[in-house]
Motif scaffolding. Sequence first.
Motif, PDB file in Angstrom:
ATOM      1  N   ILE A 174      22.253  93.419  66.703  1.00  0.00           N
ATOM      2  CA  ILE A 174      21.086  92.774  67.008  1.00  0.00           C
ATOM      3  C   ILE A 174      22.021  91.846  68.616  1.00  0.00           C
ATOM      4  O   ILE A 174      22.219  90.655  68.282  1.00  0.00           O
ATOM      5  CB  ILE A 174      20.226  92.522  66.563  1.00  0.00           C
ATOM      6  CG1 ILE A 174      20.203  93.521  65.617  1.00  0.00           C
ATOM      7  CG2 ILE A 174      19.742  90.922  66.730  1.00  0.00           C
ATOM      8  CD1 ILE A 174      19.516  92.635  64.240  1.00  0.00           C
ATOM      9  N   GLU A 175      21.456  91.610  69.889  1.00  0.00           N
ATOM     10  CA  GLU A 175      21.656  90.616  70.596  1.00  0.00           C
ATOM     11  C   GLU A 175      21.164  89.667  71.442  1.00  0.00           C
ATOM     12  O   GLU A 175      19.925  89.832  71.712  1.00  0.00           O
ATOM     13  CB  GLU A 175      22.616  91.893  71.612  1.00  0.00           C
ATOM     14  CG  GLU A 175      23.310  90.814  72.845  1.00  0.00           C
ATOM     15  CD  GLU A 175      23.404  91.568  73.985  1.00  0.00           C
ATOM     16  OE1 GLU A 175      25.035  92.419  73.740  1.00  0.00           O
ATOM     17  OE2 GLU A 175      23.339  91.301  74.961  1.00  0.00           O
ATOM     18  N   ARG A 176      21.444  88.636  70.955  1.00  0.00           N
ATOM     19  CA  ARG A 176      20.800  87.368  72.022  1.00  0.00           C
ATOM     20  C   ARG A 176      21.637  86.884  73.416  1.00  0.00           C
ATOM     21  O   ARG A 176      22.715  86.895  73.537  1.00  0.00           O
ATOM     22  CB  ARG A 176      20.587  86.038  71.727  1.00  0.00           C
ATOM     23  CG  ARG A 176      19.953  84.702  72.634  1.00  0.00           C
ATOM     24  CD  ARG A 176      18.254  85.655  72.640  1.00  0.00           C
ATOM     25  NE  ARG A 176      18.097  84.283  72.878  1.00  0.00           N
ATOM     26  CZ  ARG A 176      16.702  83.773  74.084  1.00  0.00           C
ATOM     27  NH1 ARG A 176      16.317  84.626  73.314  1.00  0.00           N
ATOM     28  NH2 ARG A 176      16.277  82.481  73.712  1.00  0.00           N
ATOM     29  N   ARG A 177      20.849  87.573  75.182  1.00  0.00           N
ATOM     30  CA  ARG A 177      21.410  87.251  75.852  1.00  0.00           C
ATOM     31  C   ARG A 177      20.904  85.657  76.494  1.00  0.00           C
ATOM     32  O   ARG A 177      19.736  84.726  76.447  1.00  0.00           O
ATOM     33  CB  ARG A 177      21.250  87.928  77.129  1.00  0.00           C
ATOM     34  CG  ARG A 177      22.335  87.894  78.026  1.00  0.00           C
ATOM     35  CD  ARG A 177      21.677  88.748  79.217  1.00  0.00           C
ATOM     36  NE  ARG A 177      22.414  88.788  80.612  1.00  0.00           N
ATOM     37  CZ  ARG A 177      22.964  89.738  81.691  1.00  0.00           C
ATOM     38  NH1 ARG A 177      21.561  90.647  81.685  1.00  0.00           N
ATOM     39  NH2 ARG A 177      23.098  89.127  83.066  1.00  0.00           N
ATOM     40  N   GLN A 178      21.951  85.031  77.215  1.00  0.00           N
ATOM     41  CA  GLN A 178      21.573  83.686  77.703  1.00  0.00           C
ATOM     42  C   GLN A 178      22.815  83.664  78.819  1.00  0.00           C
ATOM     43  O   GLN A 178      23.541  83.530  78.914  1.00  0.00           O
ATOM     44  CB  GLN A 178      22.645  82.346  77.254  1.00  0.00           C
ATOM     45  CG  GLN A 178      21.147  82.044  75.864  1.00  0.00           C
ATOM     46  CD  GLN A 178      21.307  80.908  74.398  1.00  0.00           C
ATOM     47  OE1 GLN A 178      22.515  80.336  74.769  1.00  0.00           O
ATOM     48  NE2 GLN A 178      20.260  80.305  74.370  1.00  0.00           N
ATOM     49  N   SER A 179      21.930  83.902  80.007  1.00  0.00           N
ATOM     50  CA  SER A 179      22.619  83.497  81.390  1.00  0.00           C
ATOM     51  C   SER A 179      23.825  85.063  81.440  1.00  0.00           C
ATOM     52  O   SER A 179      23.671  85.867  81.525  1.00  0.00           O
ATOM     53  CB  SER A 179      23.022  82.402  81.863  1.00  0.00           C
ATOM     54  OG  SER A 179      23.798  81.837  83.254  1.00  0.00           O
ATOM     55  N   ASP A 180      25.187  84.261  80.876  1.00  0.00           N
ATOM     56  CA  ASP A 180      26.333  84.791  81.573  1.00  0.00           C
ATOM     57  C   ASP A 180      27.008  85.353  80.050  1.00  0.00           C
ATOM     58  O   ASP A 180      27.906  85.854  80.295  1.00  0.00           O
ATOM     59  CB  ASP A 180      27.532  84.540  82.618  1.00  0.00           C
ATOM     60  CG  ASP A 180      26.609  85.278  84.200  1.00  0.00           C
ATOM     61  OD1 ASP A 180      25.904  85.659  84.345  1.00  0.00           O
ATOM     62  OD2 ASP A 180      27.010  83.930  84.740  1.00  0.00           O
ATOM     63  N   TRP A 181      26.080  84.432  79.449  1.00  0.00           N
ATOM     64  CA  TRP A 181      26.642  84.998  77.734  1.00  0.00           C
ATOM     65  C   TRP A 181      25.761  85.843  76.579  1.00  0.00           C
ATOM     66  O   TRP A 181      24.989  85.592  76.645  1.00  0.00           O
ATOM     67  CB  TRP A 181      27.327  83.638  77.392  1.00  0.00           C
ATOM     68  CG  TRP A 181      28.578  82.961  77.956  1.00  0.00           C
ATOM     69  CD1 TRP A 181      28.274  82.476  78.972  1.00  0.00           C
ATOM     70  CD2 TRP A 181      30.074  83.054  78.179  1.00  0.00           C
ATOM     71  NE1 TRP A 181      29.685  82.196  80.165  1.00  0.00           N
ATOM     72  CE2 TRP A 181      30.017  82.436  78.686  1.00  0.00           C
ATOM     73  CE3 TRP A 181      30.886  83.695  76.928  1.00  0.00           C
ATOM     74  CZ2 TRP A 181      31.923  82.218  78.544  1.00  0.00           C
ATOM     75  CZ3 TRP A 181      31.867  84.201  76.741  1.00  0.00           C
ATOM     76  CH2 TRP A 181      32.221  82.386  78.109  1.00  0.00           C
ATOM     77  N   ALA A 182      26.251  86.250  75.563  1.00  0.00           N
ATOM     78  CA  ALA A 182      25.767  86.977  74.575  1.00  0.00           C
ATOM     79  C   ALA A 182      26.870  86.723  73.164  1.00  0.00           C
ATOM     80  O   ALA A 182      27.892  87.049  73.106  1.00  0.00           O
ATOM     81  CB  ALA A 182      25.415  87.913  74.948  1.00  0.00           C
ATOM     82  N   TYR A 183      25.712  87.148  72.478  1.00  0.00           N
ATOM     83  CA  TYR A 183      26.119  86.329  71.294  1.00  0.00           C
ATOM     84  C   TYR A 183      25.092  87.350  70.390  1.00  0.00           C
ATOM     85  O   TYR A 183      24.186  88.359  70.286  1.00  0.00           O
ATOM     86  CB  TYR A 183      25.926  85.043  70.161  1.00  0.00           C
ATOM     87  CG  TYR A 183      25.448  84.306  70.191  1.00  0.00           C
ATOM     88  CD1 TYR A 183      23.375  84.676  69.454  1.00  0.00           C
ATOM     89  CD2 TYR A 183      24.736  84.069  71.706  1.00  0.00           C
ATOM     90  CE1 TYR A 183      22.914  84.300  69.616  1.00  0.00           C
ATOM     91  CE2 TYR A 183      23.378  83.017  71.156  1.00  0.00           C
ATOM     92  CZ  TYR A 183      22.338  83.515  70.256  1.00  0.00           C
ATOM     93  OH  TYR A 183      21.046  82.180  70.440  1.00  0.00           O
ATOM     94  N   ALA A 184      25.807  88.307  68.706  1.00  0.00           N
ATOM     95  CA  ALA A 184      25.170  89.647  68.864  1.00  0.00           C
ATOM     96  C   ALA A 184      25.663  89.866  67.062  1.00  0.00           C
ATOM     97  O   ALA A 184      26.892  89.239  66.594  1.00  0.00           O
ATOM     98  CB  ALA A 184      25.405  90.848  69.230  1.00  0.00           C
ATOM     99  N   PHE A 185      24.744  89.966  66.304  1.00  0.00           N
ATOM    100  CA  PHE A 185      25.256  91.107  64.730  1.00  0.00           C
ATOM    101  C   PHE A 185      24.735  91.514  65.109  1.00  0.00           C
ATOM    102  O   PHE A 185      24.363  92.384  65.172  1.00  0.00           O
ATOM    103  CB  PHE A 185      23.835  89.445  64.386  1.00  0.00           C
ATOM    104  CG  PHE A 185      23.720  89.899  62.494  1.00  0.00           C
ATOM    105  CD1 PHE A 185      25.616  90.032  61.523  1.00  0.00           C
ATOM    106  CD2 PHE A 185      23.237  90.696  61.956  1.00  0.00           C
ATOM    107  CE1 PHE A 185      25.567  90.166  60.344  1.00  0.00           C
ATOM    108  CE2 PHE A 185      23.138  90.982  60.490  1.00  0.00           C
ATOM    109  CZ  PHE A 185      23.862  91.053  59.998  1.00  0.00           C
ATOM    110  N   ALA A 186      26.054  92.891  64.135  1.00  0.00           N
ATOM    111  CA  ALA A 186      25.897  94.136  63.800  1.00  0.00           C
ATOM    112  C   ALA A 186      25.863  94.649  62.683  1.00  0.00           C
ATOM    113  O   ALA A 186      26.604  94.632  61.739  1.00  0.00           O
ATOM    114  CB  ALA A 186      26.923  94.967  64.703  1.00  0.00           C
ATOM    115  N   PRO A 187      25.171  94.638  61.554  1.00  0.00           N
ATOM    116  CA  PRO A 187      25.517  96.025  60.343  1.00  0.00           C
ATOM    117  C   PRO A 187      26.120  97.079  60.401  1.00  0.00           C
ATOM    118  O   PRO A 187      25.045  97.647  61.446  1.00  0.00           O
ATOM    119  CB  PRO A 187      24.438  95.826  59.808  1.00  0.00           C
ATOM    120  CG  PRO A 187      23.393  95.171  60.796  1.00  0.00           C
ATOM    121  CD  PRO A 187      23.623  94.350  61.872  1.00  0.00           C
TER     122      PRO A 187
END
Length: 527
Positions: A383-396
């Motif tokens: 599950i990823e959230r992108r903001q411009s040129d960066w992204a953070y994610a959580f993955a079970p």
Amino acid sequence: MRRKGHSALALIAVLAGLSVANAAPVRILIAAGANHGLSDDRPLSHPQSDATAVRDVFTSLGWVRADHAILLRDATKGALVAAFERARAIAGQHAASEVTLVVYFSGHGDRASLHVHGEGLPEAELSAHIAQVPAALRIVVIDACRTTEVLRAKGMNVQPGFTVQLPAQPAATGSVWVHASADGEAAQESDEIGGALFTHFWLAGLRGAADTNGDGRVTFEESFTYAYHHTLLRSARSGGVLQRPEVTLALREAAPLVLTETAGERAQLEFPREADSLYLVYAVGSQSVVAEVSGAADRGVRITLPRGRYIVQKRTGAHGTAAEVSLSASTTRVLTPSDFRHFPMETLAQKGTMVVRPWSVALSNTVFRGTAVDVGDELSVRIERRQSDWAYAFAPFGGLALRATEFNDVREWFTGAELSLDRLFVLGGVLGAPTLVRVGADARGQWIWQSVRRNDSDRLASLGYETTSHRAGSAFGGGLHAAWRVSPTPSFYAEAGLRAFALAAKTDSGVEGRVLGGLWLSAGALF
């Protein structure tokens, strides 16, 4: 005919000559841009993109074959001379009565010459090169500029220009002169739109924004009216320096003078029927405006674009929304108000880097091996959230790892979760589908259930010994990864990647270090 001069000579006259009753079946285009002029000329920002845009419109809508379009993105005097030689060779394969030559130049200039990379190209010399190309119709378009800050005034103001001569045609005869601004006014270029004001709006009109009756054809009157009003409005709003295009006609028409044809085997984008709305269209990943369109209450305004992916921004007053669309050849994409999502105006200012669908959910499968693991397989939901040129994610995730030793067969079932931070790099496209590379770091924790079965279990079982033992434990660690992603549609992507990570696994004998590496494939939805 009275000779008049100005920046952006007769852009509308270019296609006027091309389109009259299909009188010129062979059309040759030389489109040249030069950001640098003489040593005392300040560098320009947009001549190269202006020349490219002219080439693109001619080859897609103006009946110029791709092999008859000569593009000089960073023109020199020598390259221009060579381009005329090539044009003469192409024209020599046809009767002169069938040939139309169009020459477009964007850059610096003065009363007597063009300024090209430290050299002057006198008007007389340019005219001589043009005359050597055997053609019944020769059209020259000069868009010469001088820089200021954000809004740049263009050179060649109120100075002699190049005569546009139109030979007799069944549908129209005479000449058309179009100037980017009136006598004594400066023609301008803008960083926001990424080009010359008049050229920008005129090209948008020829793509279909000026097609007021919706018949798939843009006439001279429609295109000039559209470009005039939008150039005047933008110049007043941007810097208060008015720019008023003007036209001088000596034209006899037997039918409306059609400049471009936007219907047919092309991709079209139709905007909602809304008044007082401004739409800005960017190619995905681009920093310049492909088209700027005003909505209409009585009709759905259509423009013609190459197939590909686009971001459409809608600005109404102080509010802004955006939509991402995918266009394929021979299709018409009709936008509705529900296609647009609300964004802060400062986000809209990011143009093509804006992320319309920032959330994604992907299913991934990773195959890995390493110390204490012969082969492993892991399934995860990212599950990823992108903001411009960066992204953070959580993955079970969950999976199975296998290992064989001299005495035991080991199976490990595991489950856990991972947090990731990525830097994104937008690349070009693959078959029209945008791609990006993401590089990042992971932190993970997992719970492990281990089953250890002796290789000689049959013999031990006959002696009454336990053959299988079970253990449980945990592991924590992190790693690095890199992935390549392609998005064939705005709402779907596929991805392949490599990763390496290190874990500290707690066992009965203490803490065991593991170093693992693997390959993964995934598919995801964007929303």
